[in-house]
Design an enzyme around this catalytic site. Structure first.
Site, PDB file in Angstrom:
ATOM      1  N   HIS A 153      33.727  39.025 -22.586  1.00 12.42           N
ATOM      2  CA  HIS A 153      33.311  40.053 -21.444  1.00 12.42           C
ATOM      3  C   HIS A 153      32.126  39.530 -20.552  1.00 12.42           C
ATOM      4  CE1 HIS A 153      36.314  42.702 -23.025  1.00 12.42           C
ATOM      5  NE2 HIS A 153      35.626  43.175 -24.115  1.00 12.42           N
ATOM      6  N   LEU A 162      30.627  45.864   2.073  1.00 12.71           N
ATOM      7  CA  LEU A 162      31.618  46.126   1.184  1.00 12.71           C
ATOM      8  C   LEU A 162      31.467  47.135   0.491  1.00 12.71           C
ATOM      9  CD1 LEU A 162      34.056  44.661  -0.558  1.00 12.71           C
ATOM     10  CD2 LEU A 162      32.027  43.731  -2.053  1.00 12.71           C
ATOM     11  N   ASP A 188      41.793  41.444 -16.484  1.00  7.94           N
ATOM     12  CA  ASP A 188      42.077  41.415 -17.949  1.00  7.94           C
ATOM     13  C   ASP A 188      42.313  40.061 -18.417  1.00  7.94           C
ATOM     14  OD1 ASP A 188      43.334  42.444 -20.077  1.00  7.94           O
ATOM     15  OD2 ASP A 188      45.327  42.587 -19.318  1.00  7.94           O
TER      16      ASP A 188
HETATM   17  C1  IPE Z   1      43.182  47.476 -18.345  1.00  2.26           C
HETATM   18  O1  IPE Z   1      43.243  46.228 -19.355  1.00  2.26           O
HETATM   19  C2  IPE Z   1      41.748  47.960 -18.299  1.00  2.26           C
HETATM   20  C3  IPE Z   1      40.691  46.984 -17.714  1.00  2.26           C
HETATM   21  C4  IPE Z   1      40.933  45.910 -17.456  1.00  2.26           C
HETATM   22  C5  IPE Z   1      39.525  47.451 -17.833  1.00  2.26           C
HETATM   23  P1  IPE Z   1      43.746  46.692 -20.855  1.00  2.26           P
HETATM   24  O2  IPE Z   1      43.559  45.294 -21.384  1.00  2.26           O
HETATM   25  O3  IPE Z   1      42.848  47.822 -21.376  1.00  2.26           O
HETATM   26  O4  IPE Z   1      45.203  47.272 -20.642  1.00  2.26           O
HETATM   27  P2  IPE Z   1      46.290  47.075 -21.480  1.00  2.26           P
HETATM   28  O5  IPE Z   1      45.925  47.658 -22.965  1.00  2.26           O
HETATM   29  O6  IPE Z   1      46.827  45.578 -21.544  1.00  2.26           O
HETATM   30  O7  IPE Z   1      47.417  48.014 -20.924  1.00  2.26           O
HETATM   31  C1  IPE Z   2      39.513  43.004 -19.806  1.00  2.00           C
HETATM   32  O1  IPE Z   2      39.967  42.131 -20.668  1.00  2.00           O
HETATM   33  C2  IPE Z   2      38.298  43.751 -20.218  1.00  2.00           C
HETATM   34  C3  IPE Z   2      38.552  45.130 -20.395  1.00  2.00           C
HETATM   35  C4  IPE Z   2      39.448  45.849 -20.736  1.00  2.00           C
HETATM   36  C5  IPE Z   2      37.218  45.977 -20.475  1.00  2.00           C
HETATM   37  P1  IPE Z   2      40.411  42.415 -22.457  1.00  2.00           P
HETATM   38  O2  IPE Z   2      39.351  42.931 -23.315  1.00  2.00           O
HETATM   39  O3  IPE Z   2      41.436  43.605 -22.188  1.00  2.00           O
HETATM   40  O4  IPE Z   2      41.032  41.144 -22.754  1.00  2.00           O
HETATM   41  P2  IPE Z   2      42.505  40.890 -23.703  1.00  2.00           P
HETATM   42  O5  IPE Z   2      43.327  41.723 -22.909  1.00  2.00           O
HETATM   43  O6  IPE Z   2      42.223  41.412 -25.148  1.00  2.00           O
HETATM   44  O7  IPE Z   2      42.656  39.463 -23.368  1.00  2.00           O
HETATM   45 MG    MG Z   3      43.558  43.494 -22.118  1.00  2.00          MG
END
Ligand code: IPE
Ligand code: IPE
Ligand code: MG
Length: 257
Positions: free
Chosen positions: A53, A147, A36
């Site tokens: 990303h 793995l 995240d």
């Molecule tokens: C969880 O992160 C999903 C992934 C890392 C793919 P999100 O950013 O989507 O989750 P919330 O919205 O903070 O709960």
């Molecule tokens: C996690 O990073 C990746 C995915 C959910 C695909 P985020 O896109 O949720 O990044 P933040 O949480 O907005 O910083």
């Molecule tokens: Mg996020």
């Protein structure tokens, strides 16, 4: 803690982390990571979220290599949740595009390393090109011996549990399962992670302290480590530190030690 840990004890007294890795028997068999913080990483740099990303994929490559180098048996990564479809259309498209690029650029190295890819989630709910790419990756690496890499895509924990319950209900309706025959092992065999050990170590980056519907059954007794680092900045060294944090935990599973 055992004598094996004299190295760790000395380091602890000096307020530092030991060099190298924890002893093999203290390493987790299964690590799950919520990658995240890509969006916030990009925002800090005045870049579009998609750039975050892309940077996240670089970090992922390092963490997969480290897991392979260090003999971690199972690595589950949260790449796209069922809730993530609710993001703006251009971000969803960028993520789907990145997914295709990921499989075409990484599959040779992963296969060479003997990595076994499994997708956790509803593969049928992916657009056709992405579905084909992940099905090919799974088929190509099925007989590898290294793995286990679980990529959670279009994954939701509650949906996983509901699917398991539905399948078991079907078996019961056909007379193939009586209620008293339903054990935790039989239930676990219906999950995307069938045949794999429970998660030992759950890591989430970016400072959010929640699981966001990731592997609710499999993490029931996992050690949780929440990291302030945004995912694109998460390095092999940060991972090594989290493995030490795990190794120093006292896992009791409800018992007395
Ligand atoms: C969880 O992160 C999903 C992934 C890392 C793919 P999100 O950013 O989507 O989750 P919330 O919205 O903070 O709960
Ligand atoms: C996690 O990073 C990746 C995915 C959910 C695909 P985020 O896109 O949720 O990044 P933040 O949480 O907005 O910083
Ligand atoms: Mg996020």
């Amino acid at each position: 803690m055992s004598a094996l840990f004299s190295r760790d004890r000395a380091a602890k007294e000096q307020g530092r982390l030991p060099d190298g890795l924890p002893p093999a028997e203290r390493l987790p068999k299964h690590v799950a990571i919520v990658m995240d913080g890509n969006g916030r990483w990009a925002k800090k740099r005045h870049l579009p979220r998609s750039a975050g990303h892309r940077a996240g994929v670089e970090a992922l490559r390092d963490i997969i290599r480290a897991s392979d180098d260090w003999g971690i048996g199972h690595l589950s990564i949260y790449a796209f949740s069922t809730e993530n479809w609710g993001r703006p259309q251009d971000e969803v498209s960028a993520l789907m595009q990145l997914l295709l690029q990921y499989f075409s650029s990484e599959i040779d190295e992963l296969d060479e390393k003997g990595v076994r890819i499994r997708i956790l989630g509803d593969v049928d709910g992916l657009p056709a090109p992405q579905r084909e790419a992940v099905q090919n990756a799974m088929a190509r690496t099925r007989d590898n011996r290294g793995l286990h890499l679980n990529i959670a895509l279009n994954y939701g924990g509650r949906a996983e549990l509901l699917n398991a319950a539905r399948s078991l209900m079907r078996q019961a309706a056909e007379g193939a399962l009586r209620p008293e025959e339903l054990t935790a092992d039989r239930f676990a065999a219906e999950l995307y992670t069938a045949g794999q050990p429970d998660v030992d170590l759950f890591i989430r980056t970016s400072g959010e302290i929640r699981t966001s519907n990731f592997l609710p059954w499999q993490t029931a007794y996992a050690e949780m480590v929440f990291n302030e680092t945004l995912w694109p900045d998460y390095t092999r060294e940060a991972y090594r530190q989290d493995l030490w944090t795990y190794a120093r935990r006292d896992r009791r599973f409800g018992k007395v030690k």
